[in-house]
Design a protein around this motif. Structure first.
Motif, short mmCIF file in Angstrom:
data_model
loop_
_atom_site.label_atom_id
_atom_site.label_comp_id
_atom_site.label_asym_id
_atom_site.label_seq_id
_atom_site.Cartn_x
_atom_site.Cartn_y
_atom_site.Cartn_z
N VAL B 60 1.10 0.11 -9.06
CA VAL B 60 2.34 -0.59 -8.71
C VAL B 60 2.08 -2.07 -8.99
CG1 VAL B 60 3.49 0.89 -7.01
CG2 VAL B 60 1.60 -0.52 -6.28
N LEU B 69 -0.27 -0.28 -2.71
CA LEU B 69 0.19 0.86 -1.90
C LEU B 69 -0.72 0.94 -0.69
CD1 LEU B 69 1.97 3.39 -1.45
CD2 LEU B 69 0.27 4.70 -2.75
N GLN B 71 -1.32 2.15 3.56
CA GLN B 71 -0.96 3.12 4.59
C GLN B 71 -1.40 2.54 5.94
OE1 GLN B 71 -3.12 6.79 4.48
NE2 GLN B 71 -1.65 7.88 5.75
N LEU B 97 7.78 6.44 1.79
CA LEU B 97 7.23 5.17 2.27
C LEU B 97 8.13 4.69 3.40
CD1 LEU B 97 6.84 5.26 -1.08
CD2 LEU B 97 5.54 3.23 -0.55
N TYR B 102 3.00 5.04 4.92
CA TYR B 102 2.81 4.50 3.58
C TYR B 102 3.87 3.42 3.33
CZ TYR B 102 -0.21 8.47 2.61
OH TYR B 102 -1.22 9.39 2.64
N HIS B 103 3.46 2.36 2.66
CA HIS B 103 4.41 1.31 2.29
C HIS B 103 3.84 0.49 1.14
CE1 HIS B 103 1.72 -0.43 5.37
NE2 HIS B 103 1.84 -1.57 4.69
N LEU B 104 4.73 -0.20 0.44
CA LEU B 104 4.26 -1.16 -0.56
C LEU B 104 3.99 -2.44 0.19
CD1 LEU B 104 6.85 -0.75 -3.46
CD2 LEU B 104 4.62 0.36 -3.26
N PHE B 121 6.42 0.91 -11.23
CA PHE B 121 5.65 2.05 -10.74
C PHE B 121 5.08 2.76 -11.97
CE2 PHE B 121 8.86 1.22 -7.56
CZ PHE B 121 8.23 1.48 -6.34
#
Lengths: 209, 142
Positions: B60, B69, B71, B97, B102-104, B121
């Motif tokens: 990403v 990415l 978590q 996410l 999970y998240h950016l 992505f």
């Protein structure tokens, strides 16, 4: 008759909640810190007479802290005006180097103008976290890869000034929301997963004590 | 003549493959939360693998920020962030996410990125998919 039964049920349910919330001895205590509201030192005992919801975090925390404060904002909005007067929502930074009072004020007021941020020296923050048996640790300067943060293609900065200005840190930290009664005793540890209805009922019990 | 037909067929197949492989991954409902005075932000949404074979999110990135990415993991009352350098999504499954999961994670965000950030992505099979993600200033609760 029905009214009496309902009042009895209400009293029993409140008594039951109070029973569920004994004083958690050894968690909490007196301290001083700098308030985001005034930029001046404030003693925690100043909040006696109010029910306090206290949590730890930092403004550069991207996931859990905004979510926690959003959750508290959501919970606060459900209280009556009278109940709002009886509670204080406090967020203690674990990153006092970055979170100045001015900085914290801007962050807190974004969620609610009545939310209070507390900061201070590193020693102050250490003292507060020790009192509440909370923990925090610096993971890394974001620009330095660690065991957990690796293989990242850094964004290219246009100049050194921009790069320097962007320096910030990551922390791991305790996620509990400490529910503190009007005498300053910690009575319960809650989380963003606590159903807001249940949390509000606990707050109401402490307001009515 | 045969050469022209062969080249034309190859071009057609290449275009067909690219279109289909891109459709195999569907990226939905993404938003970024960036409170004022914060230098980092989180991105949330859903990545669906609609193909009949597994795919792997291998990168990403953005021209406007450093993107990872992450978590959020909670152990013994402590929130920790774990970086994932890749994530495998089985056929028909999704990577969700969301807050406290999970998240950016976006850092070093350009000051020019006020309303949205373009994120690329990169998938092992589906290739690169770029989307423009809107920036919100707080989480939305019902």
């Amino acid at each position: 008759m029905l009214k009496k039964i309902l009042i009895t049920i209400l009293l029993i349910s409140k008594f039951s909640f109070a029973q569920e919330m004994p004083i958690l001895s050894g968690i909490g205590g007196e301290f001083s810190a700098i308030s985001s509201m005034t930029g001046k030192e404030i003693k925690f005992s100043k909040f006696k007479g109010k029910v306090v919801l206290l949590s730890f975090g930092y403004t550069n925390c991207s996931d859990i802290c905004p979510f926690t404060l959003g959750y508290l904002q959501h919970l606060y909005a459900k209280l009556t005006a009278k109940e709002k007067q009886q509670i204080r929502i406090i967020f203690v930074t674990v990153d006092p180097e970055y979170d100045t009072p001015k900085h914290l004020k801007e962050f807190m007021q974004h969620f609610n103008k009545n939310f209070i941020g507390l900061t201070g020296s590193k020693q102050t923050i250490k003292k507060i976290t020790d009192l509440f048996q909370a923990e925090y640790s610096k993971l890394a300067e974001i620009s330095i890869p660690t065991e957990y943060i690796r293989r990242v293609n850094q964004k290219t900065f246009n100049n050194e000034v921009e790069k320097k200005a962007d320096k910030s840190s990551l922390f791991s930290h305790t996620v509990a929301i400490y529910l503190i009664d009007k005498m300053g005793n910690t009575r319960s540890l809650e989380y963003t997963g606590t159903a807001t209805k249940k949390f509000i009922e606990k707050i109401q019990v402490l307001i009515d004590e | 003549m045969n050469k022209i037909i062969t080249i034309g067929l190859l071009i057609f197949l290449a275009i067909f493959y690219v279109i289909n492989s891109q459709k195999s991954i569907q990226i939905e409902g993404f938003y970024i939360v960036l409170p004022p005075s914060s230098k980092s932000a989180s991105g949330y949404g859903i990545i669906k693998n609609k193909s009949n074979k597994p795919d792997v999110l291998i990168g990403v990135s953005s021209d406007d920020a450093t993107v990872m990415l992450h978590q959020t993991q909670i152990h013994s009352n402590m929130a920790n962030m774990v970086h994932h350098s890749k994530f495998s999504i089985n056929a028909g499954n999704s990577l969700i996410l969301r807050p406290m999961s999970y998240h950016l994670m976006l850092t070093h965000i350009s000051k020019s990125a006020r309303h949205s950030i373009k994120i690329k992505f990169e998938f092992k099979n589906a290739g690169i998919i770029e989307i423009k993600i809107p920036i919100l200033d707080s989480h939305k609760y019902n």
